[in-house]
Design an enzyme around this catalytic site. Structure first.
Site, PDB file in Angstrom:
ATOM      1  N   CYS A  51       0.824  -1.208   0.000  1.00  0.00           N
ATOM      2  CA  CYS A  51       0.000   0.000   0.000  1.00  0.00           C
ATOM      3  C   CYS A  51       0.860   1.260   0.000  1.00  0.00           C
ATOM      4  O   CYS A  51       0.943   1.986   0.996  1.00  0.00           O
ATOM      5  CB  CYS A  51      -0.934  -0.014   1.204  1.00  0.00           C
ATOM      6  SG  CYS A  51      -1.953  -1.486   1.186  1.00  0.00           S
ATOM      7  N   GLU A  52       1.531   1.520  -1.099  1.00  0.00           N
ATOM      8  CA  GLU A  52       2.357   2.718  -1.304  1.00  0.00           C
ATOM      9  C   GLU A  52       2.381   2.965  -2.806  1.00  0.00           C
ATOM     10  O   GLU A  52       2.577   2.022  -3.584  1.00  0.00           O
ATOM     11  CB  GLU A  52       3.824   2.464  -0.888  1.00  0.00           C
ATOM     12  CG  GLU A  52       4.068   2.174   0.568  1.00  0.00           C
ATOM     13  CD  GLU A  52       4.096   3.413   1.437  1.00  0.00           C
ATOM     14  OE1 GLU A  52       4.160   4.535   0.899  1.00  0.00           O
ATOM     15  OE2 GLU A  52       4.024   3.246   2.664  1.00  0.00           O
TER      16      GLU A  52
END
Ligand SMILES: *Cc1c(COP(=O)(O)O)cnc(C)c1O
Length: 428
Positions: A355-356
């Site tokens: 999640c980046e």
């Protein structure tokens, strides 16, 4: 990269299809070629022998931080390699791999008391010291344990390695080494400390250098300093030029190891003949990337394809936690499908599940893909596994070494339970 090549439309590591590795051990998995490691180390060893030197007059100390798997270290040890370490943990790895601590040099700006005691206890070859404060600490700790610490000063020659700013280390503004103009007085201070033995000089100006000109410029600066020290009665036994030679990631054309070492030894021989009656000085190297970089790939599987209006994404099961270099330096890695498809290619960004937005491995690559396909992320042998993390509670990848048509699991995949085993709840 001839160690990873297509046969009958399928990418192999040496003589083994990569799909066999995915089947046996899953993905993501780092895959190394034993032959590539042997050949890359031999490029140094052969150049050393070819220039009339042996281990006593020239020593390769492989940089452990580039790839520290025990099987890699053990293989290099068996070929005569010493090791350049940057932590006490790396020293324990070298020993666990059967390496010789008396061929270990210890670099790094922040060595703590415990690490110094550990290294002294194992009689390492040399501490590469990066500040005057470190000299004082070394002198103190060596006194406490009744030893004389062998030291070299890492001099910052202030030459521009012309590489990425995050991997350039030889300019004045870097945190590494002792400023060139302060080195002479630091050597005098060291020579006056009772528990130190001044044995060498070193530098390491950066990484992924394609040209050896900056290294030869750094060599000239070290040579000047060695001569001035000699005039002051400080005699050095070795000169360590560091690592830094680059590899081909994209269209890069790095200098051949044999050419670089040939020029370096010629310069050193001329200097020793002119100024020192031919008396030799031991020469040391600290290569990392040029030995392991192109000896490894990261094998990953396509989980999903997402075709959008402006971009297509291939979401794979490897991520930035497995291979940090793209997120950290916007580094380029080649991507090849394990099985070539006879279909129209599209342009994809290869991204991971983390999640980046920085979680990408490659951008805008033309590939014909389907869900479930295997991909090889190339040139991932150096600073791949060693920089990986457990971000998003993702276990680290497995590592496999291929030798001919055989595969050897050299590190098991981490399981989630491994990741929180050291944690505990608050008392009720
Ligand atoms: C990282 C490092 C190396 C190895 O550099 P490569 O570019 O991988 O050859 C050598 N010496 C020191 C001190 C390092 O920090």
């Amino acid at each position: 990269m001839s160690y990873f090549s297509y046969r009958n439309g399928e990418l192999h590591a040496e003589n083994l299809p990569l799909s066999a590795i995915a089947k046996a051990f899953g993905t993501p998995t780092y895959v190394y070629s034993r032959q590539a490691l042997v050949d890359n180390f031999s490029a140094y060893a052969n150049a050393i022998r070819g220039n009339g030197r042996d281990e006593k007059t020239a020593l390769v100390c492989y940089s452990v931080k580039s790839n520290s798997n025990l099987a890699v270290l053990n293989l290099l040890h068996s070929m005569g390699s010493g090791f350049d370490i940057v932590s006490g943990g790396e020293l324990l790895r070298v020993i666990a791999a059967g390496g010789d601590p008396r061929k270990v040099i210890f670099s790094g700006v922040g060595k703590n008391h415990e690490e110094i005691r550990l290294a002294l206890g194992h009689d390492i070859l040399c501490f590469n010291v990066e500040s005057v404060a470190e000299l004082q600490r070394l002198n103190e700790v060596a006194g406490e344990v009744g030893k004389k610490a062998p030291i070299s000063l890492r001099v910052n020659p202030n030459v521009d390695a012309k590489t990425h700013p995050y991997i350039s280390t030889g300019l004045k503004e870097n945190k590494f080494g002792i400023a060139y103009d302060e080195a002479f007085s630091a050597y005098r201070a060291a020579a006056g400390m009772p528990n130190l033995r001044v044995v060498g000089i070193d530098c390491h100006i950066g990484s992924q250098l394609l040209d050896d000109a900056p290294l030869l410029e750094a060599l000239d600066r070290l040579i000047d300093l060695v001569d001035r020290l000699e005039g002051a009665g400080i005699h050095l036994h070795h000169l360590d030029i560091g690592g830094g030679i680059g590899i081909t990631y994209d269209k890069d054309k790095p200098v051949a190891i044999g050419d670089y070492l040939g020029r370096l030894f010629a310069r050193i021989d001329r200097w020793r003949a002119e100024k020192h009656g031919g008396a030799p000085i031991q020469v040391m190297f600290e290569p990392g990337r040029s030995i392991v970089g192109n000896a490894g790939i990261l094998l990953t599987e396509v989980e999903y394809l997402k075709h959008g209006e402006t971009k297509n994404f291939a979401i794979v099961d490897a991520a930035m936690n497995d291979l940090m270099r793209p997120a950290m330096y916007e580094a380029f890695h080649g991507v090849q499908p394990v099985r070539q498809r006879d279909a129209a290619a599209r342009t994809y960004d290869i991204v991971g599940p983390v999640c980046e937005s920085g979680d990408w491995l490659a951008r805008e690559r033309s590939l014909a893909l389907e869900q479930g396909d295997l991909l090889a992320i190339l040139s991932a042998g150096a600073y791949g596994m060693t920089m990986s993390s457990n971000y998003n509670t993702r276990g680290r990848a497995a590592e496999v070494m291929v030798d001919g048509d055989k595969m050897h699991l050299i590190r098991k995949r981490e399981e989630p339970g491994d990741l929180f085993r050291l944690e505990s709840l608050l008392p009720a």
